[in-house]
Design an enzyme around this catalytic site. Structure first.
Site, PDB file in Angstrom:
ATOM      1  N   LYS A 114       0.899  -1.222   0.131  1.00 19.87           N
ATOM      2  CA  LYS A 114      -0.130   0.109   0.141  1.00 19.87           C
ATOM      3  C   LYS A 114       0.873   1.249   0.026  1.00 19.87           C
ATOM      4  CE  LYS A 114      -4.123   1.735   2.385  1.00 19.87           C
ATOM      5  NZ  LYS A 114      -5.221   1.601   1.136  1.00 19.87           N
ATOM      6  N   ALA A 115       1.430   1.442  -1.187  1.00 17.25           N
ATOM      7  CA  ALA A 115       2.462   2.573  -1.348  1.00 17.25           C
ATOM      8  C   ALA A 115       2.032   3.935  -1.758  1.00 17.25           C
ATOM      9  CB  ALA A 115       3.371   2.267  -2.334  1.00 17.25           C
TER      10      ALA A 115
END
Length: 303
Positions: A158-159
């Site tokens: 989850k960048a």
């Protein structure tokens, strides 16, 4: 109008909200190298609870590992800091945003000596797609922007930088008069919303895209668990756009979106054009759990 609170936890201490600042040359601001989580605290009958805190923190650390970032705290320290932040802001229900990112130092793409900064913010925030959407459902448009390919991005992380794609999809849908977007994968199968997982219901059976195409959502996992406990058959499979059009029901899930019905996609009415019975049942079960009225007390961390 921006959000505002009392304090933000930043690099091990609580600082006044307006002083939680970074330098304009902070590496993540230029290149998107950060990882984050979104989770909620709900007020129950007897106390406030953070929903699935441990799972969210674990995913934060997994995201950091994928991007070769070492968060300078333990998972237990981040969990404790999350609760501390909620209490310090006098919140009984809120949205929580932990963030770890490459800080100020060297510029350029190779900045391995830069510090990893860490922050946790919490603020009061209602339903992401609107309270009306939770009951009446939302209108969705298939986006011209596709979800990241697994060989182009590490899609399990989850960048921060990945969400440029989501922002473009959201802006496109809103500019065309819709509430939200539906993103396809590179093979043309329905993947997910800009920040939500997708579920379909047809003939009493539930399907959702496989994890090869979507983020491993914690709300997604919650709904799968609750549905199976209620006897529903759930299949993880590739879903085409026309599968969506002819579904009896469709809904999005996510920590921000919670469980939001979809009443229309690409000008096609889904089912009866309103929240369906399966969606309603699972939505109610979800809200029972997050408010401490359900069976899964292990999902709750008391504030």
């Amino acid at each position: 109008m921006g959000i505002e609170g009392k304090v933000i936890w930043m690099d091990g201490e609580l600082v006044p909200w307006g002083e939680a600042n970074v330098h304009v040359l902070t590496h993540a601001l230029h290149y998107g190298m950060g990882v984050f989580e979104g989770l909620r605290c709900y007020q129950g009958d007897d106390a406030s609870y953070v929903f699935r805190l441990q799972e969210h923190t674990r995913r934060l650390f997994h995201s950091a590992k994928i991007l070769r970032m070492e968060i300078p705290y333990t998972e237990d320290q981040i969990n404790a800091a999350t609760l501390e932040t909620i209490r310090a802001n006098d919140l009984t229900a809120c949205y929580i945003r932990p963030l770890a990112f490459i800080g100020y130092g060297a510029m350029g793409l190779y900045a391995v000596a830069n510090p990893i900064r860490t922050s946790i913010a919490a603020w009061a925030w209602g339903s992401y797609l609107g309270e009306e959407g939770l009951e009446a459902g939302i209108r969705v448009q298939t986006s011209s922007f596709v979800r990241h390919h697994v060989n182009a991005s590490m899609t399990r992380a989850k960048a921060s930088g990945y969400y440029i794609n989501s922002i473009l999809a959201k802006m496109e849908a809103k500019s065309c008069g819709f509430d939200e977007a539906l993103m396809l994968d590179v093979n043309g199968f329905a993947a997910e919303g800009p920040g939500e997982n997708l579920f379909l219901v047809r003939d009493g059976k539930i399907s959702t895209p496989p994890l090869t195409s979507v983020l491993d959502g914690i709300t997604r996992n919650t709904i799968i668990t609750l549905a199976r406990e209620r006897g529903y058959e759930i299949t993880e499979r590739p879903i085409t756009r026309d599968d969506v059009y002819v579904a009896d029901e469709a809904f999005y899930t996510g920590s921000a979106a919670e469980v939001t019905p979809i009443r229309e996609v690409d000008h096609r009415i889904i089912g009866a054009g309103k929240r369906g019975p399966v969606t309603h049942e699972l939505q109610s079960a979800y809200f029972d759990e997050v408010h401490g009225r359900g069976m899964h007390r292990e999902w709750l961390t008391k504030v």
